[in-house]
Design a protein around this motif. Structure first.
Motif, PDB file in Angstrom:
ATOM      1  N   GLU A  33       0.843  -1.190   0.000  1.00 55.78           N
ATOM      2  CA  GLU A  33       0.000   0.000   0.000  1.00 55.78           C
ATOM      3  C   GLU A  33       0.887   1.252   0.000  1.00 55.78           C
ATOM      4  O   GLU A  33       1.966   1.265   0.613  1.00 55.78           O
ATOM      5  CB  GLU A  33      -0.907   0.023   1.234  1.00 55.78           C
ATOM      6  N   LEU A  34       0.417   2.280  -0.675  1.00 55.37           N
ATOM      7  CA  LEU A  34       1.174   3.533  -0.722  1.00 55.37           C
ATOM      8  C   LEU A  34       1.169   4.183   0.670  1.00 55.37           C
ATOM      9  O   LEU A  34       0.117   4.401   1.261  1.00 55.37           O
ATOM     10  CB  LEU A  34       0.579   4.491  -1.750  1.00 55.37           C
ATOM     11  N   PHE A  35       2.370   4.485   1.158  1.00 53.45           N
ATOM     12  CA  PHE A  35       2.532   5.176   2.444  1.00 53.45           C
ATOM     13  C   PHE A  35       3.055   6.584   2.159  1.00 53.45           C
ATOM     14  O   PHE A  35       3.956   6.778   1.333  1.00 53.45           O
ATOM     15  CB  PHE A  35       3.521   4.426   3.339  1.00 53.45           C
ATOM     16  N   TYR A  36       2.493   7.570   2.836  1.00 50.66           N
ATOM     17  CA  TYR A  36       2.927   8.957   2.650  1.00 50.66           C
ATOM     18  C   TYR A  36       2.938   9.634   4.018  1.00 50.66           C
ATOM     19  O   TYR A  36       2.153   9.316   4.904  1.00 50.66           O
ATOM     20  CB  TYR A  36       1.993   9.698   1.690  1.00 50.66           C
ATOM     21  N   TYR A  37       3.857  10.544   4.163  1.00 49.32           N
ATOM     22  CA  TYR A  37       3.955  11.274   5.437  1.00 49.32           C
ATOM     23  C   TYR A  37       4.685  12.589   5.193  1.00 49.32           C
ATOM     24  O   TYR A  37       5.650  12.643   4.414  1.00 49.32           O
ATOM     25  CB  TYR A  37       4.720  10.451   6.485  1.00 49.32           C
ATOM     26  N   ASP A  38       4.214  13.633   5.873  1.00 51.40           N
ATOM     27  CA  ASP A  38       4.794  14.966   5.692  1.00 51.40           C
ATOM     28  C   ASP A  38       5.975  15.134   6.640  1.00 51.40           C
ATOM     29  O   ASP A  38       5.787  15.284   7.844  1.00 51.40           O
ATOM     30  CB  ASP A  38       3.728  16.044   5.954  1.00 51.40           C
ATOM     31  N   PHE A  39       7.193  15.093   6.075  1.00 50.30           N
ATOM     32  CA  PHE A  39       8.401  15.336   6.854  1.00 50.30           C
ATOM     33  C   PHE A  39       8.892  16.768   6.678  1.00 50.30           C
ATOM     34  O   PHE A  39      10.021  17.096   7.044  1.00 50.30           O
ATOM     35  CB  PHE A  39       9.510  14.364   6.415  1.00 50.30           C
TER      36      PHE A  39
END
Length: 752
Positions: free
Chosen positions: A177-183
């Motif tokens: 699954e696509l994982f995204y996070y704002d760093f």
């Protein structure tokens, strides 16, 4: 707090697997004062509590020489848990604490001025033993690393706070699954931030020395990537792990260069460490960097199907909106609402709608019905509906605005979303400017004199019934600075104002016309519309000088007249001031010395001035009782009489007189030089009857007589002295002294 204290009791350097990651920050306070921080992320589920340090030591180095500047002991100041994006997705085996170590330090400009800047390092072992993508993780350390510029540049202070980067990561990723996070980070100085992936640093510490007394200088050894496991026959060859392939996937782990957004679709299960660098630029020049190491857990997750959203252009329209092909158009009087239908094939999903503008800012449409709800649960529908209405005041100014309507579920580990990108054009309703009338006039310009009270009314109305505000300004001046006021209030559909101005001297200037501007303004749809009226006002001002008459002697040429008066005389002078403009008049008298030095108080010289001031007329009387108080000043006295009119631009009149106390010493001094002490009663004794008489504080002090060889033979303080000689003929010398320093001398021959 109790938990923190209990952990601190166990805090001792220990070999432990506990480090999730972390980064450093340097925050400018004021002047030379900064705060140095280390954010260390601790594995609260599997980490050894004995590795929770009460303090850590940071070392600052000069980049150009690797020379150590100072070691700073950072005490533990904060211990908190890192929250999940979706708390419902929390895993008990994945729990992270954020430990903050910080201390205020000073960076003096006279010391930290190296052009290449400085770096800070903290070394600590060890990382989690279960990390999948590096070798020997239980013996792998972390070198926390930060670069910052010199605090002075070109002889001037160069202040910088390093980026406050990266929200901490507590979430996990799901395989496939696509994982995204704002760093992405923040920089309070407004510097530009650029992100890239880097290999995490191991440094010099290890399991044998997990907590060195201080960090060693750079370079710092990186971690060693674990080789990819061998593949089964027929499977594609997997690329080796590296800086650009830290977490395998399709795509592999990446970070947006400008936003700091992490993305990965992981293909392997496990715990993966990765490194991110945030470089700081000012005016196109790199001035520093901050590095962060962190971990991402990849788990097998239940299948979560993406929700969907459909838009119907009108509440009754059966045909859905077609993104990329249709454009919504909103005109005055037209329907401005659309209908949304959103659903999710997964049972027990809770869906939430949100809006994200793409190419515009400002006013957004709003939902008039619920924006969230559950589907496919007992008693809940399969499809939820919502109404989205575009504000009447929304104005695209002829351009096509794009708006993303997003529906998100509550799936783990992160929500899945569906987006409808809506293109629309909106025209606000037509609006007429307000109207403004005034009772000033009918003849303009208005005319006024200083002291007049001007007053007139203003009325503002709006054809569209928009609220109206009255404003007052001046062309080249501020009416408030001149004392003008504009009071206002609402009366039905009208905004009424009253202009009031008591004209005073502030209005007197080189310009003969003052242009007051009055404006009726409205703000339909936050767009200013205004109508103005200018009222010119002429302020008339003229002033004729007053006249001053007195009984003083007339001036002699360019100099004030001189009056010499003897002791005991009482002198009187009278004054009369007249102003044909009937302005208020004031008479004053001041004393000064005729030689131009400082002034004197009239009463100290026996003088007195009394004035009767008034409108159009003022009178005064000056008296001088001539006495030693004036004579003892030993200077000519100058008295100046001043008549001033109370108006905007006064034209004062003055008269002056010089006063002097006449000395009685008008006779020439006679000094005798021969006596004949032969008892014939003629010239038998030495006397000086014609010495100057005593005058106020100038009086005879003494007389001394000396022989020709300098021997004093006689002295007296009696000015009526008599000296019959010394009994022998010869030449003698005498000296006469006065208290004011005057001296007389002569010689005397004694002839028997």
């Amino acid at each position: 707090m109790l938990l923190l204290c209990s952990w601190l009791l166990l805090a001792a350097p220990a070999r432990a697997t506990h480090i999730v990651g972390g980064e450093m920050e340097l925050v400018h306070n004021t002047g030379d004062s900064y705060t140095l921080l280390l954010n260390l992320y601790f594995d609260a589920a599997n980490g050894n509590a004995s590795a929770l340090d009460a303090d850590l030591t940071a070392s600052i180095f000069d980049k150009s020489t690797n020379g150590r500047m100072v070691n700073v002991v950072l005490p533990l100041t904060s211990n908190t848990f890192v929250n999940y994006t979706n708390p419902a997705c929390a895993k008990p085996t994945l729990s992270t604490r954020k430990l903050v170590y910080s201390k205020q330090i000073n960076l003096p400009a006279g010391i930290y001025n190296s052009p290449q800047g400085y770096y800070v390092a903290v070394e600590r072992c060890c990382r989690n033993n279960s990390i999948s993508n590096i070798l020997d993780p239980g013996n792998a350390a972390q070198a926390f690393y930060l670069e910052f510029p010199a605090v002075v540049r070109n002889g001037r202070p160069f202040y910088d706070s390093t980026p406050r980067i990266f929200p901490p990561l507590a979430d996990y990723a799901c395989r496939g699954e696509l994982f995204y996070y704002d760093f992405g980070g923040q920089d309070i100085d407004g510097d530009s931030l650029v992100y890239d992936l880097v290999t995490p640093l191991n440094g010099h510490s290890d399991a044998a020395v997990p907590k060195p007394a201080a960090a060693a200088p750079a370079p710092y050894v990186p971690i060693t990537w674990r080789p990819q496991p061998p593949l089964l026959p027929g499977q594609p060859v997997l690329p080796p792990l590296s800086t650009l392939n830290q977490i395998p996937g399709t795509p592999t782990l990446g970070i947006n260069r400008t936003t700091g957004r992490l993305t990965v679709r992981p293909s392997n299960l496990g715990l993966f460490v990765f490194g991110v660098r945030c470089s700081e630029y000012r005016n196109g020049e790199k001035i520093g960097e901050a590095r962060r190491d962190f971990q991402l857990m990849v788990l097998n997750c239940p299948i979560n199907v993406r929700p969907s959203v459909v838009m119907l252009p009108t509440p009754s329209s059966p045909v859905p909106y077609r993104p990329g092909r249709d454009t919504l158009r909103f005109f005055p009087g037209s329907n401005r609402c659309v209908r949304l239908r959103f659903t999710d094939p997964d049972p027990n999903s809770r869906l939430t709608l949100s809006l994200s503008p793409v190419n515009f800012t400002g006013l957004l449409p709003s939902f008039t019905t619920a924006t969230s709800g559950a589907v496919r649960t007992p008693g809940s529908p399969d499809t939820l509906t919502a109404t989205l209405c575009f504000p009447e005041c929304l104005n695209t100014q002829g351009r096509v605005f794009l708006l993303d309507v997003v529906v998100g579920d509550d799936g783990c580990s992160l929500p899945k979303r569906d987006t409808v990108r809506v293109a629309f054009i909106a025209v606000p309703p037509l609006n007429s400017p307000p109207l403004l009338t005034t009772t000033a006039g009918p003849t303009l310009p208005l005319r006024a004199r200083v002291g007049d009270l001007l007053s007139f009314d203003l009325t503002g109305t709006d054809p569209d019934d928009d609220p109206v505000r009255l404003e007052m300004s001046g062309l080249g001046f501020n009416p408030v600075d001149l004392g003008a006021t504009l009071s206002q209030g609402t009366n039905g559909r009208q905004q009424r104002g009253r202009f009031t101005w008591r004209v005073d001297c502030r209005a007197v200037g080189p310009d003969s016309v003052l242009n007051f501007r009055f404006t009726a303004a409205s703000m339909p749809c936050n767009t200013r519309q205004a109508t103005s009226i200018t009222v010119p006002i002429i302020v008339s001002y003229a002033n004729r000088p007053p006249t001053l008459a007195s009984t003083l002697p007339p001036p002699s040429g360019v100099n004030p007249p001189l009056l010499k008066l003897p002791l005991g005389r009482l002198y009187t002078a009278t004054f009369t001031g007249v102003d044909i403009d009937r302005d208020g008049l004031t008479l004053t008298a001041t004393g000064s010395y005729a030689d131009g030095s400082e002034g004197f108080d009239l009463t100290s010289a026996g003088m007195r001035f009394e004035a009767q001031n008034g409108t159009g007329v003022a009178t005064g009387r000056f008296t001088w009782d001539v006495s030693c108080t004036a004579a003892n000043l030993h200077r000519d006295l100058l008295v100046t009489f001043r008549l001033i009119d109370a108006t905007c631009k006064p034209l004062p009149q003055t008269q002056s007189v010089r006063l002097q106390v006449q000395s009685p010493d008008t006779l020439a001094v006679k000094l005798y030089n021969i006596i004949t002490p032969n008892n014939d009663r003629v010239n038998d004794e030495f006397r000086l009857p014609d010495l100057p008489p005593n005058f106020c504080d100038a009086y005879f002090t003494n007389l001394k007589i000396f022989s020709r060889w300098g021997q004093q033979v006689f002295t007296t303080s009696d000015r009526e002295f008599r000296w019959p000689g010394q009994g022998s003929a010869g030449i003698y010398y005498y000296y006469v002294t006065y208290s004011d320093g005057r001296k007389y001398r002569g010689w005397l021959e004694v002839i028997p």
